[in-house]
Design an enzyme around this catalytic site. Sequence first.
Site, PDB file in Angstrom:
ATOM      1  N   GLY A  41       0.836  -1.242   0.068  1.00 43.33           N
ATOM      2  CA  GLY A  41      -0.092  -0.199   0.066  1.00 43.33           C
ATOM      3  C   GLY A  41       0.823   1.263   0.082  1.00 43.33           C
ATOM      4  N   GLU A  96       4.157   4.001   5.894  1.00 42.03           N
ATOM      5  CA  GLU A  96       2.840   3.116   5.961  1.00 42.03           C
ATOM      6  C   GLU A  96       1.798   3.812   5.069  1.00 42.03           C
ATOM      7  OE1 GLU A  96       1.632   0.340   5.565  1.00 42.03           O
ATOM      8  OE2 GLU A  96       0.580  -0.342   7.436  1.00 42.03           O
ATOM      9  N   ASP A  97       0.792   3.237   4.424  1.00 38.21           N
ATOM     10  CA  ASP A  97      -0.425   3.871   3.845  1.00 38.21           C
ATOM     11  C   ASP A  97      -1.257   4.500   5.103  1.00 38.21           C
ATOM     12  OD1 ASP A  97      -1.119   1.266   4.664  1.00 38.21           O
ATOM     13  OD2 ASP A  97      -1.880   0.926   2.539  1.00 38.21           O
ATOM     14  N   ASP A 100      -4.770   2.174  11.081  1.00 43.34           N
ATOM     15  CA  ASP A 100      -6.209   2.061  11.212  1.00 43.34           C
ATOM     16  C   ASP A 100      -6.264   1.551  12.838  1.00 43.34           C
ATOM     17  OD1 ASP A 100      -8.898   1.749  10.795  1.00 43.34           O
ATOM     18  OD2 ASP A 100      -8.882  -0.145   9.993  1.00 43.34           O
ATOM     19  N   GLY A 102      -4.211  -0.211  14.496  1.00 45.12           N
ATOM     20  CA  GLY A 102      -2.935   0.102  15.048  1.00 45.12           C
ATOM     21  C   GLY A 102      -2.123  -1.243  15.062  1.00 45.12           C
ATOM     22  N   PHE A 149     -13.726   3.762   3.877  1.00 50.31           N
ATOM     23  CA  PHE A 149     -12.915   2.852   3.259  1.00 50.31           C
ATOM     24  C   PHE A 149     -12.162   3.467   2.004  1.00 50.31           C
ATOM     25  CE2 PHE A 149     -10.721  -0.449   0.918  1.00 50.31           C
ATOM     26  CZ  PHE A 149     -10.067  -1.182   1.833  1.00 50.31           C
ATOM     27  N   ARG A 162      -5.380   0.918  -7.237  1.00 49.65           N
ATOM     28  CA  ARG A 162      -3.847   1.496  -6.384  1.00 49.65           C
ATOM     29  C   ARG A 162      -3.324   2.621  -7.293  1.00 49.65           C
ATOM     30  NH1 ARG A 162      -1.928  -1.773  -2.447  1.00 49.65           N
ATOM     31  NH2 ARG A 162      -2.537  -4.170  -2.584  1.00 49.65           N
TER      32      ARG A 162
HETATM   33  P1  IMP Z   1      -4.331  -2.060  11.132  1.00 45.26           P
HETATM   34  O1  IMP Z   1      -3.537  -2.848  11.486  1.00 45.26           O
HETATM   35  O2  IMP Z   1      -5.766  -2.072  11.514  1.00 45.26           O
HETATM   36  O3  IMP Z   1      -3.735  -0.688  11.546  1.00 45.26           O
HETATM   37  O4  IMP Z   1      -4.344  -2.071   9.544  1.00 45.26           O
HETATM   38  C1  IMP Z   1      -3.733  -1.102   8.548  1.00 45.26           C
HETATM   39  C2  IMP Z   1      -3.683  -1.716   7.420  1.00 45.26           C
HETATM   40  O5  IMP Z   1      -4.996  -1.856   6.785  1.00 45.26           O
HETATM   41  C3  IMP Z   1      -3.281  -0.613   6.323  1.00 45.26           C
HETATM   42  O6  IMP Z   1      -1.989  -0.701   6.094  1.00 45.26           O
HETATM   43  C4  IMP Z   1      -4.055  -0.736   5.042  1.00 45.26           C
HETATM   44  O7  IMP Z   1      -3.258  -1.642   4.554  1.00 45.26           O
HETATM   45  C5  IMP Z   1      -5.299  -1.522   5.576  1.00 45.26           C
HETATM   46  N1  IMP Z   1      -6.400  -0.676   5.698  1.00 45.26           N
HETATM   47  C6  IMP Z   1      -6.810  -0.175   6.647  1.00 45.26           C
HETATM   48  N2  IMP Z   1      -7.993   0.886   6.201  1.00 45.26           N
HETATM   49  C7  IMP Z   1      -7.826   0.824   4.941  1.00 45.26           C
HETATM   50  C8  IMP Z   1      -8.598   1.749   3.909  1.00 45.26           C
HETATM   51  O8  IMP Z   1      -9.486   2.329   4.201  1.00 45.26           O
HETATM   52  N3  IMP Z   1      -8.167   1.202   2.723  1.00 45.26           N
HETATM   53  C9  IMP Z   1      -7.183   0.512   2.225  1.00 45.26           C
HETATM   54  N4  IMP Z   1      -6.758  -0.197   3.213  1.00 45.26           N
HETATM   55  C10 IMP Z   1      -7.032  -0.077   4.508  1.00 45.26           C
HETATM   56 MG    MG Z   2      -0.827  -1.873   4.580  1.00 41.66          MG
END
Ligand code: IMP
Ligand code: MG
Length: 172
Positions: A41, A96-97, A100, A102, A149, A162
């Site tokens: 991402g 990181e992209d 969310d 965490g 999202f 992407r």
């Molecule tokens: P976390 O472990 O819940 O913080 O997940 C983070 C990862 O989930 C990010 O690196 C993204 O790859 C994916 N992610 C979370 N929200 C989105 C979104 O709105 N669009 C696309 N990918 C997302």
């Molecule tokens: Mg990711």
Amino acid sequence: MHDMKVVIDAGQIQARVKELAAEIETRFEGEPLVLVCVLKGAFIFFADLVRHLSCCPELDFIRLASYGADKESSGKVLFSKDMEVPVKGKHVVVVEDIVDTGRSMRYLEKVLAEREPRTVSICALVDKHERREVEVEVDFPGFRLKKGFIVGYGMDYAEKYRELPGIYEIIS
Ligand code: IMP
Ligand code: MG
């Protein structure tokens, strides 16, 4: 094709990426620095960000997988491609992209800390801070978004979208 609306356009992204690069450069000036791109991402964000840095960061890539083809996190994190550059005694910035819940970054911080870097910080294009389930601080946040999202600028829904130059929210 899903219905989408633009959330952050390409021009706004480029302006913010330049500012983030300047912040990172100021913080670590003259010190050993490794930037780590979290695949897939962050690949476009990383490519733009590093081209604004002047002197000599080492660059590396890792791959984590926490999302499948769906929009909800499975809560599980996998480390499927490790770093190759040694980080001991160096500053590490994870690029990181989105942060969310965490969970992915919490896992990565733990793994990297065992390798004795000087510091570990997180630079995320998007910080969905209100959705956090574990404590993770984003040191260099690009944009803060509450919910929704999003796709584009490297971010996908089931490996699509992407390539879009802006950031879009999927409506349906
Ligand atoms: P976390 O472990 O819940 O913080 O997940 C983070 C990862 O989930 C990010 O690196 C993204 O790859 C994916 N992610 C979370 N929200 C989105 C979104 O709105 N669009 C696309 N990918 C997302
Ligand atoms: Mg990711």
